[in-house]
Motif scaffolding. Structure first.
Motif, PDB file in Angstrom:
ATOM      1  N   UNK A  13     -17.111 -63.800 -27.348  1.00 12.97           N
ATOM      2  CA  UNK A  13     -18.574 -63.863 -28.042  1.00 12.97           C
ATOM      3  C   UNK A  13     -19.357 -63.951 -29.145  1.00 12.97           C
ATOM      4  N   UNK A  14     -20.638 -63.841 -29.192  1.00 15.79           N
ATOM      5  CA  UNK A  14     -21.117 -64.415 -29.992  1.00 15.79           C
ATOM      6  C   UNK A  14     -21.463 -63.232 -30.786  1.00 15.79           C
ATOM      7  N   UNK A  15     -20.682 -61.900 -31.738  1.00 13.79           N
ATOM      8  CA  UNK A  15     -20.931 -60.767 -32.053  1.00 13.79           C
ATOM      9  C   UNK A  15     -21.738 -61.176 -33.024  1.00 13.79           C
ATOM     10  N   UNK A  16     -22.059 -62.069 -33.942  1.00 18.37           N
ATOM     11  CA  UNK A  16     -22.847 -62.090 -35.047  1.00 18.37           C
ATOM     12  C   UNK A  16     -23.919 -62.883 -35.243  1.00 18.37           C
ATOM     13  N   UNK A  17     -24.216 -63.419 -34.093  1.00 18.17           N
ATOM     14  CA  UNK A  17     -25.222 -63.768 -33.451  1.00 18.17           C
ATOM     15  C   UNK A  17     -25.711 -64.763 -33.599  1.00 18.17           C
ATOM     16  N   UNK A  18     -24.889 -65.243 -34.802  1.00 18.06           N
ATOM     17  CA  UNK A  18     -25.407 -67.609 -35.170  1.00 18.06           C
ATOM     18  C   UNK A  18     -24.758 -68.353 -34.505  1.00 18.06           C
ATOM     19  N   UNK A  19     -24.600 -68.349 -33.096  1.00 21.79           N
ATOM     20  CA  UNK A  19     -24.319 -69.500 -32.395  1.00 21.79           C
ATOM     21  C   UNK A  19     -23.447 -69.679 -31.976  1.00 21.79           C
ATOM     22  N   UNK A  20     -22.280 -69.096 -32.742  1.00 23.34           N
ATOM     23  CA  UNK A  20     -20.924 -69.402 -32.386  1.00 23.34           C
ATOM     24  C   UNK A  20     -20.709 -68.856 -31.181  1.00 23.34           C
ATOM     25  N   UNK A  26      -6.508 -59.247 -28.029  1.00 24.36           N
ATOM     26  CA  UNK A  26      -5.470 -57.843 -28.253  1.00 24.36           C
ATOM     27  C   UNK A  26      -4.315 -58.429 -27.539  1.00 24.36           C
ATOM     28  N   UNK A  27      -3.558 -57.262 -27.951  1.00 31.29           N
ATOM     29  CA  UNK A  27      -2.209 -57.143 -28.281  1.00 31.29           C
ATOM     30  C   UNK A  27      -0.909 -55.873 -28.118  1.00 31.29           C
ATOM     31  N   UNK A  28       0.023 -56.411 -27.550  1.00 31.09           N
ATOM     32  CA  UNK A  28       1.061 -54.834 -27.189  1.00 31.09           C
ATOM     33  C   UNK A  28       1.017 -53.827 -28.136  1.00 31.09           C
ATOM     34  N   UNK A  29       1.360 -53.420 -28.275  1.00 30.53           N
ATOM     35  CA  UNK A  29       1.519 -52.341 -28.627  1.00 30.53           C
ATOM     36  C   UNK A  29       2.632 -52.301 -30.099  1.00 30.53           C
ATOM     37  N   UNK A  30       2.253 -52.543 -31.120  1.00 32.65           N
ATOM     38  CA  UNK A  30       2.981 -52.856 -32.212  1.00 32.65           C
ATOM     39  C   UNK A  30       2.399 -53.799 -33.500  1.00 32.65           C
ATOM     40  N   UNK A  31       1.419 -54.359 -32.603  1.00 30.89           N
ATOM     41  CA  UNK A  31       1.145 -55.176 -32.443  1.00 30.89           C
ATOM     42  C   UNK A  31      -0.580 -55.420 -32.960  1.00 30.89           C
ATOM     43  N   UNK A  32      -1.622 -55.726 -34.088  1.00 31.81           N
ATOM     44  CA  UNK A  32      -2.482 -55.671 -34.231  1.00 31.81           C
ATOM     45  C   UNK A  32      -3.294 -56.878 -34.099  1.00 31.81           C
ATOM     46  N   UNK A  33      -4.107 -55.477 -33.037  1.00 34.00           N
ATOM     47  CA  UNK A  33      -5.838 -56.091 -32.373  1.00 34.00           C
ATOM     48  C   UNK A  33      -6.704 -57.615 -33.057  1.00 34.00           C
ATOM     49  N   UNK A  34      -6.225 -59.209 -32.840  1.00 32.34           N
ATOM     50  CA  UNK A  34      -7.276 -59.877 -33.652  1.00 32.34           C
ATOM     51  C   UNK A  34      -9.508 -60.045 -33.319  1.00 32.34           C
ATOM     52  N   UNK A  35      -9.714 -59.802 -34.614  1.00 31.43           N
ATOM     53  CA  UNK A  35     -10.651 -60.392 -34.127  1.00 31.43           C
ATOM     54  C   UNK A  35     -11.217 -61.075 -34.779  1.00 31.43           C
ATOM     55  N   UNK A  36     -11.414 -63.090 -34.346  1.00 31.20           N
ATOM     56  CA  UNK A  36     -11.691 -63.896 -34.653  1.00 31.20           C
ATOM     57  C   UNK A  36     -13.213 -63.694 -35.051  1.00 31.20           C
ATOM     58  N   UNK A  37     -13.844 -64.275 -36.150  1.00 31.56           N
ATOM     59  CA  UNK A  37     -15.309 -64.838 -36.252  1.00 31.56           C
ATOM     60  C   UNK A  37     -14.806 -66.096 -36.548  1.00 31.56           C
ATOM     61  N   UNK A  38     -16.129 -66.981 -35.707  1.00 35.49           N
ATOM     62  CA  UNK A  38     -16.279 -68.223 -36.084  1.00 35.49           C
ATOM     63  C   UNK A  38     -16.831 -68.693 -36.872  1.00 35.49           C
ATOM     64  N   UNK A  63     -17.376 -57.020 -24.008  1.00 37.44           N
ATOM     65  CA  UNK A  63     -18.630 -56.996 -25.462  1.00 37.44           C
ATOM     66  C   UNK A  63     -19.583 -56.005 -23.861  1.00 37.44           C
ATOM     67  N   UNK A  64     -20.402 -55.847 -25.121  1.00 34.63           N
ATOM     68  CA  UNK A  64     -21.193 -54.752 -24.775  1.00 34.63           C
ATOM     69  C   UNK A  64     -21.947 -54.548 -26.024  1.00 34.63           C
ATOM     70  N   UNK A  65     -23.652 -53.697 -25.339  1.00 35.89           N
ATOM     71  CA  UNK A  65     -24.098 -53.351 -26.733  1.00 35.89           C
ATOM     72  C   UNK A  65     -23.846 -51.167 -26.192  1.00 35.89           C
ATOM     73  N   UNK A  66     -22.707 -51.055 -26.799  1.00 33.81           N
ATOM     74  CA  UNK A  66     -22.417 -49.916 -26.997  1.00 33.81           C
ATOM     75  C   UNK A  66     -23.034 -49.003 -27.317  1.00 33.81           C
ATOM     76  N   UNK A  67     -23.973 -49.501 -28.392  1.00 37.99           N
ATOM     77  CA  UNK A  67     -24.931 -47.886 -28.745  1.00 37.99           C
ATOM     78  C   UNK A  67     -26.903 -48.544 -29.371  1.00 37.99           C
TER      79      UNK A  67
END
Length: 76
Positions: A13-20, A26-38, A63-67
């Motif tokens: 998803x384009x969560x930062x609104x820059x067009x990318x 998400x990862x299994x237990x014990x490994x941190x999830x990752x969020x890659x900003x493009x 992804x959703x508009x939770x708030x």
């Protein structure tokens, strides 16, 4: 970067609104999830600063508009 073993769900998803499209992985237990900003083709992992690098077993992501502010929000 994207070759890390153990990745389970992924959600684009384009969560930062820059067009990318940005990527949450998400990862299994014990490994941190990752969020890659493009940043124009360069992906930067910002999961820790976004508060989504938790170590729980993540088997689904959406992804959703939770708030209800009109912006796509980072899945947690």
């Amino acid at each position: 970067m994207f070759a890390a073993p153990g990745g389970q769900p992924n959600a684009w998803a384009d969560f930062d609104g820059d067009g990318d499209l940005d990527l949450f992985v998400g990862f299994g237990a014990g490994k941190p999830n990752r969020l890659y900003r493009n940043d124009r083709g360069t992906f930067v992992d910002i999961a820790t600063s976004a508060g989504v690098a938790d170590l729980t077993d993540t088997r689904a992501a959406a992804w959703d508009d939770f708030d209800s502010d009109g912006d796509i929000d980072v899945p947690k």
